[in-house]
Design a protein around this motif. Structure first.
Motif, mmCIF file in Angstrom:
data_model
loop_
_atom_site.group_PDB
_atom_site.id
_atom_site.type_symbol
_atom_site.label_atom_id
_atom_site.label_comp_id
_atom_site.label_asym_id
_atom_site.label_seq_id
_atom_site.Cartn_x
_atom_site.Cartn_y
_atom_site.Cartn_z
ATOM 1 N N ALA A 194 -42.168 22.811 -37.616
ATOM 2 C CA ALA A 194 -40.692 21.972 -38.221
ATOM 3 C C ALA A 194 -41.178 21.648 -39.573
ATOM 4 N N CYS A 195 -42.255 21.263 -39.823
ATOM 5 C CA CYS A 195 -42.551 21.027 -41.082
ATOM 6 C C CYS A 195 -42.654 22.326 -41.960
ATOM 7 N N ALA A 196 -43.127 23.144 -41.602
ATOM 8 C CA ALA A 196 -43.054 24.802 -42.350
ATOM 9 C C ALA A 196 -41.860 25.182 -42.514
ATOM 10 N N GLY A 197 -40.713 24.778 -41.643
ATOM 11 C CA GLY A 197 -39.541 25.169 -41.487
ATOM 12 C C GLY A 197 -38.822 24.540 -42.563
ATOM 13 N N ARG A 198 -39.128 23.164 -42.656
ATOM 14 C CA ARG A 198 -38.412 22.296 -43.615
ATOM 15 C C ARG A 198 -38.999 22.727 -45.130
ATOM 16 N N LEU A 199 -40.278 22.985 -45.371
ATOM 17 C CA LEU A 199 -40.733 23.241 -46.440
ATOM 18 C C LEU A 199 -39.841 24.816 -47.012
ATOM 19 N N ARG A 200 -39.949 25.596 -46.012
ATOM 20 C CA ARG A 200 -39.256 27.050 -46.399
ATOM 21 C C ARG A 200 -37.728 26.622 -46.664
ATOM 22 N N GLN A 201 -36.990 25.761 -46.253
ATOM 23 C CA GLN A 201 -35.845 25.264 -46.374
ATOM 24 C C GLN A 201 -35.714 24.845 -47.719
#
Length: 369
Positions: free
Chosen positions: A209-216
């Motif tokens: 979830a954290c990695a996905g948020r950073l990617r966004q």
């Protein structure tokens, strides 16, 4: 001078191979023509990676155990110094070991060295948590049998008594090439290892979830595989990548892929690591080497050794537990990314600690060589 080294090398764990490479380099800083024999679980792999003579560890429950004992005794007798470590070599229990773990084997190695007249020292060793009073007694006896006891941290020192010297992690001595920290945009790397099921599921959810948020938010990201589990159950980081991150992050290359000699491949890997503005790591040496080159890093303290290392480096605020939630991990990650100066100062502390470890090895080799 001929030096023996005993440790968990050859299992395709990059952290362990960096420790061995660093120790060999430290010895050769003092004795350029030193030769080595490494006692390890996978001798052929260590010989391939490091170009040194190798022997199996003297385990009793293995095919050809009696022949191994003879070969190990002969090899120990040929050495002017036997080094235990570096790394978490003293373990009473682990996911792959039942009690009493590695302690009887190391006590047996000490006895073999005493019979051979070969002095023994520990270098940058750690003790896995979860020990017993029996284990502490064995460790005190091992420490008393050594001509010098160099340990990774204060907690480990407490197992060996007042004669133990805290020298830090031997990876701190790794010679760092000139690294280009030029701005490559917002880029992060994630190191994640297999864990016990009760921890792994929630941590995978939080990190993805954290990695996905950073990617966004415009970050690019890679997954750092640090271990491949050669001969070790539950140690292959690629399993985690396939399970949770294949569609989210690129898979980074590794110095252990066999395409190039280890030294050159390691230099390129460090250069790639230096292009990140943030690292999230469960693997200890992914986190420590990122700090060593000044990359803002969040350490996920799945074991006490990760916690101790970051506290010793003055980075407690960038530690999170393995049951961290996604929001806390994200806030800690963005705080780390905004604290570049704090991590530059931590890199200087790593370098200073590395000089202490090098000094310990230098004094030991000069005294016995």
């Amino acid at each position: 001078m001929r030096v023996g080294i005993v440790g968990w090398f050859g299992s395709d764990n990059l952290g362990d191979e960096i420790l061995l490479h660093s120790l060999i380099t430290c010895v050769r800083e003092v004795k350029e023509n030193a030769s080595f024999v490494v006692f390890c679980p996978n001798p052929d792999r260590v010989a391939e990676l490091h170009g040194v003579q190798t022997e199996h560890m003297p385990v009793l429950r293995a095919r050809g155990a009696s022949e191994r004992q003879v070969a190990v005794q002969r090899a120990i007798k040929s050495c002017q110094l036997l080094l235990l470590g570096p790394g978490t070599v003293f373990q009473e229990r682990s996911p792959n070991l039942s009690w009493p773990g590695t302690l009887p084997m190391f006590a047996r190695i000490i006895a073999m060295a005493k019979l051979a007249g070969t002095p023994v020292a520990t270098v940058g060793v750690g003790v896995r948590e979860g020990g017993t009073p029996f284990g502490r007694q064995v460790l005190r006896l091992i420490g008393a049998s050594c001509v010098a006891v160099g340990v990774r941290d204060e907690r480990t020192a407490s197992h060996f008594g007042s004669g133990a010297e805290v020298i830090g992690d031997m990876a701190y001595t790794l010679p760092l090439p000139d690294l280009d920290r030029a701005d490559s945009g917002r880029r992060f790397a994630l190191s994640m290892r297999p864990l016990a099921p009760d921890l792994e599921g929630s941590l995978l959810a939080a990190t993805s979830a954290c990695a996905g948020r950073l990617r966004q938010e415009g970050w690019s990201g890679t997954f750092l595989p640090m271990a491949f589990g050669r001969g070790a159950h539950g140690e292959d980081d690629r399993v985690i990548y396939e399970r949770a991150f294949r569609d989210l992050l690129d898979l980074d290359s590794t110095p252990l892929d066999g395409s190039r000699p280890l030294v050159g491949a390691l230099r390129d890997w460090l250069q790639s690591l230096a292009t990140n503005q943030l690292v999230l790591g469960t693997r200890l040496h992914a986190a420590l080497l990122a700090v060593a080159i000044g990359v803002p890093t969040v350490a996920i303290a799945y074991e006490r050794k990760v916690h101790d290392a970051f506290v010793d480096l003055g980075l407690r605020e960038f530690l999170v537990p393995p049951d961290v939630d996604a929001e806390t991990l994200y806030r800690t990650a963005t705080a780390a990314a905004a604290s570049a100066e704090q991590f530059r100062e931590a890199a200087q502390r790593v370098a200073a600690q590395g000089r202490i470890a090098q000094g310990f090895v230098t004094a030991l080799v000069k005294r016995l060589g």
